[in-house]
Write a protein that holds these residues in place. Structure first.
Motif, PDB file in Angstrom:
ATOM      1  N   ASN A   1       0.829  -1.217   0.000  1.00 34.31           N
ATOM      2  CA  ASN A   1       0.000   0.000   0.000  1.00 34.31           C
ATOM      3  C   ASN A   1       0.859   1.260   0.000  1.00 34.31           C
ATOM      4  O   ASN A   1       0.547   2.233  -0.690  1.00 34.31           O
ATOM      5  N   GLU A   2       1.938   1.250   0.764  1.00 31.88           N
ATOM      6  CA  GLU A   2       2.831   2.407   0.811  1.00 31.88           C
ATOM      7  C   GLU A   2       3.452   2.687  -0.563  1.00 31.88           C
ATOM      8  O   GLU A   2       3.509   3.824  -1.022  1.00 31.88           O
ATOM      9  N   VAL A   3       3.903   1.634  -1.228  1.00 27.25           N
ATOM     10  CA  VAL A   3       4.515   1.794  -2.546  1.00 27.25           C
ATOM     11  C   VAL A   3       3.480   2.269  -3.566  1.00 27.25           C
ATOM     12  O   VAL A   3       3.749   3.164  -4.371  1.00 27.25           O
ATOM     13  N   LEU A   4       2.284   1.701  -3.542  1.00 34.14           N
ATOM     14  CA  LEU A   4       1.233   2.134  -4.466  1.00 34.14           C
ATOM     15  C   LEU A   4       0.828   3.584  -4.211  1.00 34.14           C
ATOM     16  O   LEU A   4       0.605   4.347  -5.155  1.00 34.14           O
ATOM     17  N   ASP A   5       0.748   3.976  -2.941  1.00 33.71           N
ATOM     18  CA  ASP A   5       0.450   5.381  -2.612  1.00 33.71           C
ATOM     19  C   ASP A   5       1.549   6.294  -3.135  1.00 33.71           C
ATOM     20  O   ASP A   5       1.271   7.372  -3.669  1.00 33.71           O
ATOM     21  N   TYR A   6       2.800   5.884  -2.974  1.00 33.09           N
ATOM     22  CA  TYR A   6       3.915   6.693  -3.472  1.00 33.09           C
ATOM     23  C   TYR A   6       3.819   6.862  -4.991  1.00 33.09           C
ATOM     24  O   TYR A   6       3.967   7.965  -5.513  1.00 33.09           O
ATOM     25  N   ILE A   7       3.565   5.771  -5.688  1.00 30.80           N
ATOM     26  CA  ILE A   7       3.444   5.847  -7.148  1.00 30.80           C
ATOM     27  C   ILE A   7       2.304   6.782  -7.529  1.00 30.80           C
ATOM     28  O   ILE A   7       2.459   7.656  -8.388  1.00 30.80           O
ATOM     29  N   ARG A   8       1.147   6.605  -6.899  1.00 28.32           N
ATOM     30  CA  ARG A   8      -0.015   7.445  -7.191  1.00 28.32           C
ATOM     31  C   ARG A   8       0.294   8.928  -6.955  1.00 28.32           C
ATOM     32  O   ARG A   8      -0.047   9.781  -7.768  1.00 28.32           O
ATOM     33  N   ASP A   9       0.972   9.240  -5.861  1.00 28.28           N
ATOM     34  CA  ASP A   9       1.190  10.633  -5.457  1.00 28.28           C
ATOM     35  C   ASP A   9       2.404  11.284  -6.100  1.00 28.28           C
ATOM     36  O   ASP A   9       2.480  12.516  -6.147  1.00 28.28           O
ATOM     37  N   ASN A  10       3.372  10.505  -6.591  1.00 29.77           N
ATOM     38  CA  ASN A  10       4.634  11.093  -7.031  1.00 29.77           C
ATOM     39  C   ASN A  10       5.085  10.767  -8.449  1.00 29.77           C
ATOM     40  O   ASN A  10       6.047  11.362  -8.923  1.00 29.77           O
ATOM     41  N   CYS A  11       4.437   9.855  -9.109  1.00 31.76           N
ATOM     42  CA  CYS A  11       5.001   9.373 -10.368  1.00 31.76           C
ATOM     43  C   CYS A  11       4.176   9.689 -11.614  1.00 31.76           C
ATOM     44  O   CYS A  11       4.556   9.277 -12.701  1.00 31.76           O
ATOM     45  N   PHE A  12       3.108  10.425 -11.474  1.00 34.49           N
ATOM     46  CA  PHE A  12       2.260  10.675 -12.632  1.00 34.49           C
ATOM     47  C   PHE A  12       2.126  12.147 -12.967  1.00 34.49           C
ATOM     48  O   PHE A  12       1.227  12.536 -13.717  1.00 34.49           O
ATOM     49  N   GLY A  13       2.988  12.989 -12.441  1.00 36.35           N
ATOM     50  CA  GLY A  13       2.972  14.404 -12.769  1.00 36.35           C
ATOM     51  C   GLY A  13       1.660  15.100 -12.441  1.00 36.35           C
ATOM     52  O   GLY A  13       1.237  15.992 -13.172  1.00 36.35           O
ATOM     53  N   GLY A  14       1.014  14.690 -11.370  1.00 34.93           N
ATOM     54  CA  GLY A  14      -0.228  15.327 -10.945  1.00 34.93           C
ATOM     55  C   GLY A  14      -1.475  14.795 -11.626  1.00 34.93           C
ATOM     56  O   GLY A  14      -2.580  15.152 -11.256  1.00 34.93           O
ATOM     57  N   VAL A  15      -1.326  13.937 -12.638  1.00 32.80           N
ATOM     58  CA  VAL A  15      -2.480  13.353 -13.322  1.00 32.80           C
ATOM     59  C   VAL A  15      -2.565  11.889 -12.899  1.00 32.80           C
ATOM     60  O   VAL A  15      -1.803  11.051 -13.371  1.00 32.80           O
ATOM     61  N   VAL A  16      -3.482  11.596 -11.996  1.00 36.82           N
ATOM     62  CA  VAL A  16      -3.612  10.249 -11.456  1.00 36.82           C
ATOM     63  C   VAL A  16      -4.396   9.388 -12.441  1.00 36.82           C
ATOM     64  O   VAL A  16      -5.508   9.744 -12.838  1.00 36.82           O
ATOM     65  N   PRO A  17      -3.828   8.258 -12.868  1.00 35.72           N
ATOM     66  CA  PRO A  17      -4.553   7.372 -13.782  1.00 35.72           C
ATOM     67  C   PRO A  17      -5.855   6.889 -13.157  1.00 35.72           C
ATOM     68  O   PRO A  17      -5.960   6.743 -11.937  1.00 35.72           O
ATOM     69  N   GLU A  18      -6.844   6.651 -14.004  1.00 37.31           N
ATOM     70  CA  GLU A  18      -8.152   6.200 -13.532  1.00 37.31           C
ATOM     71  C   GLU A  18      -8.041   4.924 -12.698  1.00 37.31           C
ATOM     72  O   GLU A  18      -8.791   4.735 -11.753  1.00 37.31           O
ATOM     73  N   SER A  19      -7.069   4.065 -13.038  1.00 33.23           N
ATOM     74  CA  SER A  19      -6.926   2.798 -12.312  1.00 33.23           C
ATOM     75  C   SER A  19      -6.593   3.020 -10.827  1.00 33.23           C
ATOM     76  O   SER A  19      -6.848   2.141 -10.012  1.00 33.23           O
ATOM     77  N   PHE A  20      -6.041   4.179 -10.479  1.00 30.42           N
ATOM     78  CA  PHE A  20      -5.740   4.457  -9.087  1.00 30.42           C
ATOM     79  C   PHE A  20      -6.887   5.152  -8.368  1.00 30.42           C
ATOM     80  O   PHE A  20      -6.925   5.212  -7.163  1.00 30.42           O
ATOM     81  N   SER A  21      -7.839   5.708  -9.116  1.00 28.13           N
ATOM     82  CA  SER A  21      -8.879   6.508  -8.486  1.00 28.13           C
ATOM     83  C   SER A  21     -10.156   5.740  -8.220  1.00 28.13           C
ATOM     84  O   SER A  21     -11.063   6.254  -7.607  1.00 28.13           O
ATOM     85  N   ARG A  22     -10.245   4.484  -8.670  1.00 32.47           N
ATOM     86  CA  ARG A  22     -11.457   3.715  -8.432  1.00 32.47           C
ATOM     87  C   ARG A  22     -11.112   2.388  -7.779  1.00 32.47           C
ATOM     88  O   ARG A  22     -10.015   1.875  -7.945  1.00 32.47           O
ATOM     89  N   GLN A  23     -12.075   1.837  -7.071  1.00 36.48           N
ATOM     90  CA  GLN A  23     -11.896   0.513  -6.480  1.00 36.48           C
ATOM     91  C   GLN A  23     -12.213  -0.518  -7.532  1.00 36.48           C
ATOM     92  O   GLN A  23     -13.276  -0.484  -8.136  1.00 36.48           O
ATOM     93  N   ASP A  24     -11.300  -1.440  -7.767  1.00 30.93           N
ATOM     94  CA  ASP A  24     -11.497  -2.471  -8.777  1.00 30.93           C
ATOM     95  C   ASP A  24     -11.848  -3.779  -8.089  1.00 30.93           C
ATOM     96  O   ASP A  24     -11.023  -4.361  -7.390  1.00 30.93           O
TER      97      ASP A  24
END
Length: 108
Positions: A83-106
């Motif tokens: 979870n920590e690594v996924l949060d880091y990727i979501r918050d730091n690796c997409f230049g402020g544009v969070v992919p849809e796959s991170f914004s919804r529960q799958d």
């Protein structure tokens, strides 16, 4: 577990019984999350398998597999770290544009 993905060469699997399996298909790869019980059903562990189909030069298909064995004493540390690594990727690796796959529960 799927027959084409079973590999009897893993000694940790000998004597283990399948309890639950969740395949996740992702392009050319399939990930298997398999809950297994130890011999005698006294304990449980998780195997995570990455399986990738590839074609050999003679035209046949083979599966490359990589397995991780996760034991109950490590479940919580593994979950927190993932979870920590996924949060880091979501918050730091997409230049402020969070992919849809991170914004919804799958729930597939």
């Amino acid at each position: 577990m799927y027959r084409e993905d079973f590999n009897p060469g893993y000694p940790q699997d000998k004597g283990a019984e399948d309890v639950y399996s969740k395949p996740v298909r992702a392009g050319k790869r399939t990930y298997f999350f398999d809950v297994k019980s130890t011999k005698g059903n006294s304990d449980y562990f998780l195997t995570i398998t990455e399986s990738k189909r590839r074609q050999t030069p003679d035209g046949n298909f083979v599966y490359d597999k990589h397995k991780i064995y996760l034991y109950k004493e490590d479940f919580e540390k593994f979950r927190r770290s993932l979870n920590e690594v996924l949060d880091y990727i979501r918050d730091n690796c997409f230049g402020g544009v969070v992919p849809e796959s991170f914004s919804r529960q799958d729930n597939d």
